[in-house]
Design an enzyme around this catalytic site. Structure first.
Site, mmCIF file in Angstrom:
data_model
loop_
_atom_site.group_PDB
_atom_site.id
_atom_site.type_symbol
_atom_site.label_atom_id
_atom_site.label_comp_id
_atom_site.label_asym_id
_atom_site.label_seq_id
_atom_site.Cartn_x
_atom_site.Cartn_y
_atom_site.Cartn_z
ATOM 1 N N SER A 18 0.815 -1.228 0.000
ATOM 2 C CA SER A 18 0.000 0.000 0.000
ATOM 3 C C SER A 18 0.842 1.268 0.000
ATOM 4 C CB SER A 18 -0.906 0.039 1.233
ATOM 5 O OG SER A 18 -1.703 -1.119 1.284
ATOM 6 N N TYR A 52 2.567 -8.452 -9.477
ATOM 7 C CA TYR A 52 1.111 -8.429 -9.251
ATOM 8 C C TYR A 52 0.610 -9.832 -8.915
ATOM 9 C CZ TYR A 52 0.411 -10.454 -13.912
ATOM 10 O OH TYR A 52 0.431 -11.293 -14.992
ATOM 11 N N ARG A 69 -5.920 -13.197 3.514
ATOM 12 C CA ARG A 69 -7.179 -12.734 4.112
ATOM 13 C C ARG A 69 -7.869 -13.840 4.905
ATOM 14 N NH1 ARG A 69 -8.774 -11.490 -1.604
ATOM 15 N NH2 ARG A 69 -7.629 -9.631 -0.988
ATOM 16 N N GLN A 71 -33.075 -14.148 30.823
ATOM 17 C CA GLN A 71 -33.196 -14.746 29.491
ATOM 18 C C GLN A 71 -32.754 -13.768 28.386
ATOM 19 O OE1 GLN A 71 -37.064 -15.722 27.645
ATOM 20 N NE2 GLN A 71 -36.390 -17.853 27.770
ATOM 21 N N GLU A 107 -6.045 -5.791 4.195
ATOM 22 C CA GLU A 107 -6.041 -6.931 3.263
ATOM 23 C C GLU A 107 -7.337 -6.998 2.443
ATOM 24 O OE1 GLU A 107 -4.074 -10.529 4.153
ATOM 25 O OE2 GLU A 107 -2.927 -9.637 5.780
HETATM 26 C C1 LIG Z 1 -3.496 -1.000 10.708
HETATM 27 C C2 LIG Z 1 -3.231 -1.199 9.239
HETATM 28 C C3 LIG Z 1 -2.295 -2.149 8.822
HETATM 29 C C4 LIG Z 1 -2.022 -2.314 7.471
HETATM 30 N N1 LIG Z 1 -1.031 -3.187 7.087
HETATM 31 C C5 LIG Z 1 -0.643 -3.216 5.786
HETATM 32 C C6 LIG Z 1 0.515 -3.966 5.389
HETATM 33 O O1 LIG Z 1 1.181 -4.634 6.193
HETATM 34 N N2 LIG Z 1 0.885 -3.912 4.078
HETATM 35 C C7 LIG Z 1 0.202 -3.191 3.157
HETATM 36 O O2 LIG Z 1 0.609 -3.193 1.991
HETATM 37 N N3 LIG Z 1 -0.905 -2.475 3.487
HETATM 38 C C8 LIG Z 1 -1.339 -2.476 4.792
HETATM 39 N N4 LIG Z 1 -2.441 -1.737 5.157
HETATM 40 C C9 LIG Z 1 -3.184 -0.986 4.137
HETATM 41 C C10 LIG Z 1 -4.574 -1.533 3.897
HETATM 42 O O3 LIG Z 1 -4.502 -2.744 3.198
HETATM 43 C C11 LIG Z 1 -5.376 -0.446 3.171
HETATM 44 O O4 LIG Z 1 -5.622 0.567 4.129
HETATM 45 C C12 LIG Z 1 -6.668 -0.997 2.600
HETATM 46 O O5 LIG Z 1 -6.407 -1.827 1.515
HETATM 47 C C13 LIG Z 1 -7.606 0.136 2.146
HETATM 48 O O6 LIG Z 1 -6.940 1.068 1.356
HETATM 49 P P1 LIG Z 1 -7.109 2.645 1.668
HETATM 50 O O7 LIG Z 1 -6.813 2.830 3.102
HETATM 51 O O8 LIG Z 1 -6.308 3.381 0.680
HETATM 52 O O9 LIG Z 1 -8.648 2.928 1.457
HETATM 53 P P2 LIG Z 1 -9.371 3.249 0.051
HETATM 54 O O10 LIG Z 1 -8.941 2.248 -0.975
HETATM 55 O O11 LIG Z 1 -9.203 4.684 -0.264
HETATM 56 O O12 LIG Z 1 -10.877 2.956 0.425
HETATM 57 C C14 LIG Z 1 -11.697 3.920 1.106
HETATM 58 C C15 LIG Z 1 -13.139 3.412 1.056
HETATM 59 O O13 LIG Z 1 -13.570 3.321 -0.291
HETATM 60 C C16 LIG Z 1 -14.087 2.045 -0.559
HETATM 61 N N5 LIG Z 1 -13.786 1.658 -1.930
HETATM 62 C C17 LIG Z 1 -12.616 1.809 -2.621
HETATM 63 N N6 LIG Z 1 -12.709 1.308 -3.854
HETATM 64 C C18 LIG Z 1 -13.969 0.823 -3.972
HETATM 65 C C19 LIG Z 1 -14.691 0.172 -5.008
HETATM 66 N N7 LIG Z 1 -14.121 -0.109 -6.197
HETATM 67 N N8 LIG Z 1 -15.972 -0.183 -4.779
HETATM 68 C C20 LIG Z 1 -16.553 0.080 -3.590
HETATM 69 N N9 LIG Z 1 -15.934 0.684 -2.568
HETATM 70 C C21 LIG Z 1 -14.651 1.048 -2.762
HETATM 71 C C22 LIG Z 1 -13.380 1.121 0.437
HETATM 72 O O14 LIG Z 1 -14.125 -0.063 0.671
HETATM 73 C C23 LIG Z 1 -13.287 2.015 1.664
HETATM 74 O O15 LIG Z 1 -14.476 1.934 2.381
HETATM 75 C C24 LIG Z 1 -2.749 -1.575 6.515
HETATM 76 C C25 LIG Z 1 -3.711 -0.653 6.927
HETATM 77 C C26 LIG Z 1 -3.944 -0.446 8.277
HETATM 78 C C27 LIG Z 1 -4.953 0.590 8.682
#
Ligand SMILES: Cc1cc2nc3c(=O)[nH]c(=O)nc-3n(C[C@H](O)[C@H](O)[C@H](O)COP(=O)(O)OP(=O)(O)OC[C@H]3O[C@@H](n4cnc5c(N)ncnc54)[C@H](O)[C@@H]3O)c2cc1C
Length: 389
Positions: free
Chosen positions: A136, A242, A253, A289, A373
């Site tokens: 990410s 990828y 997951r 209950q 994830e």
């Molecule tokens: C505590 C923590 C640990 C993490 N650890 C790791 C790690 O070890 N390695 C790593 O690589 N990443 C890690 N991550 C990153 C994590 O995988 C991402 O935060 C996650 O994939 C969501 O991406 P984003 O935060 O950019 O949210 P966004 O992608 O911006 O999403 C924001 C919202 O939009 C929605 N959304 C986005 N696209 C769509 C769509 N096409 N259709 C419908 N809804 C959509 C999402 O469901 C969400 O509700 C971690 C994150 C956290 C918070």
């Protein structure tokens, strides 16, 4: 096959082999004795207690699937799932540390690394070195393959530049799997996975996030400023990063499903114990209950989550398709974790709202299951695609 032998070959999903039972019991015992007393302090200080990491290695749970020839436990993916569930029952922060090590980092190396890289990295990962998985970025989360980190070829090295965000184990890890593109014009076909080691010039671990939940698990920014990594650092093939990402995250997951399952089991356990002890109107609140039905519904949720998680993990070990089942187990188990932890807070009453009791932390910890994830919407996308094609 006779009726008897057919019956003997069929096991309930929750049936554990002798090996699985022994592993579960030893991790449970360890978690109660060695992790439970540290949970509150680790949450408050947002840090893994010093000394705990070596004990996780000693227990053999940091290299569950690493073959014995490399010093690992030679176990199955299902074993990793059991380990993550049991740890998360007590502390989901430790659950995710061990989960990322096994189901993402080691999994990717076992599947994609060449023999030389396996011989170089697996003994370290099994015995003393924590790994992290860096996909990410600030601008690419759900749309992970829109990543901007660059890798440029220079003689017998690749030179990495860019930034990664949200990287679990960033504080503890020495080995990082980092995804970068060798050619942004090529789209996802430019993405390549590299091994980067702490201390390499040009690589720094940046800010550590201050989080709502799983606070002891470190989540860090990674910075690459012309970081030179040897050509032998490519995991799998150039331009096939990828595939490394998709395949490991599909399996990872299930591990998050196990983390959320463990959390829900832990929260339900606290709720059952507390409601049997707490007296109001002259009797234990578990005698009402209304309370019993809430607990019964939570127990049903937990059982359903366990069946989904175990089924997805067993399908993976059998080499059968598991993509939809993995998405289902993650979305369902994370919702169950949030529901059950919320109920536990309610049943503790005011005591549920304060840090002297364990359930408010589990409620905070539960939220992450619907985010990392692959957010719940992304899991639904996977499931919908399967139903509609
Ligand atoms: C505590 C923590 C640990 C993490 N650890 C790791 C790690 O070890 N390695 C790593 O690589 N990443 C890690 N991550 C990153 C994590 O995988 C991402 O935060 C996650 O994939 C969501 O991406 P984003 O935060 O950019 O949210 P966004 O992608 O911006 O999403 C924001 C919202 O939009 C929605 N959304 C986005 N696209 C769509 C769509 N096409 N259709 C419908 N809804 C959509 C999402 O469901 C969400 O509700 C971690 C994150 C956290 C918070």
């Amino acid at each position: 096959m006779t009726t008897d032998s057919a019956a003997a070959a069929i096991h309930p999903l929750t049936h554990l082999t002798e090996d699985e039972r022994l592993l579960r019991d030893s991790v449970r015992e360890f978690s109660e004795a060695q992790i439970r007393p540290l949970v509150r302090e680790m949450d408050e200080h947002a840090k893994i207690a010093p000394g705990l990491l070596p004990r996780l290695f000693d227990l053999g749970i940091m290299g569950v699937e690493i073959p014995e020839q490399f010093g690992g436990a030679g176990g199955t993916f299902f074993h990793s799932v059991l380990v993550v569930e049991e740890l998360s029952r007590v502390d989901p922060s430790i659950g995710v540390l061990v989960d990322v090590q096994n189901t993402l980092v080691i999994n990717a190396i076992l599947r994609w690394a060449n023999p030389e890289m396996k011989a170089r990295l697996l003994p370290r990962l099994a015995s003393k070195t924590v790994g992290a998985y860096a996909l990410s970025e600030a601008g690419s989360g759900s749309d992970a393959f829109a990543l901007q980190a660059r890798a440029r070829e220079d003689g017998d090295h690749w030179v990495l530049s860019g930034q990664k965000l949200w990287i679990t184990n960033g504080n503890e890890a020495d080995i990082f799997i980092v995804f970068a593109t060798i050619n942004p014009e090529a789209g996802y076909k430019g993405i390549t996975a590299f091994i980067v080691e702490r201390g390499m010039p040009g690589f720094t671990v940046g800010k550590k996030e201050d989080k709502l939940g799983i606070r002891a698990s470190s989540t860090c920014e990674l910075l690459f400023a012309d970081c030179r990594v040897p050509k032998a650092s490519v995991v799998g093939e150039i331009g096939k990063g990828y595939k490394v990402a998709i395949e490991t995250l599909n399996e990872g997951r299930i591990g998050i499903g196990a983390q959320m399952l463990g959390l829900a089991v832990g929260a339900l356990g606290h709720a059952v114990k507390y409601t049997k002890e707490r007296k109001q109107f002259g009797k234990a609140i578990a005698d009402f209950q209304g309370v019993q039905f809430q607990l019964a519904r939570a127990a049903t949720d937990v059982e359903a989550a366990r069946l989904l998680v175990y089924n997805a993990a067993r399908l993976r070990d059998l080499g059968k398709p598991f993509l939809t089942e993995a998405a289902m187990c993650k979305i369902f188990a994370s919702e169950v974790a949030e529901r059950v932890a919320s109920l536990a807070v309610n049943l503790y009453g005011g005591y549920g709202f304060v840090k002297d009791y364990p359930v408010e932390k589990l409620y905070r910890d539960a939220k992450i299951g619907q985010i990392y994830e692959g957010t719940s919407n992304l899991q639904l996308q996977t499931i919908a695609k399967n139903i509609l094609t």
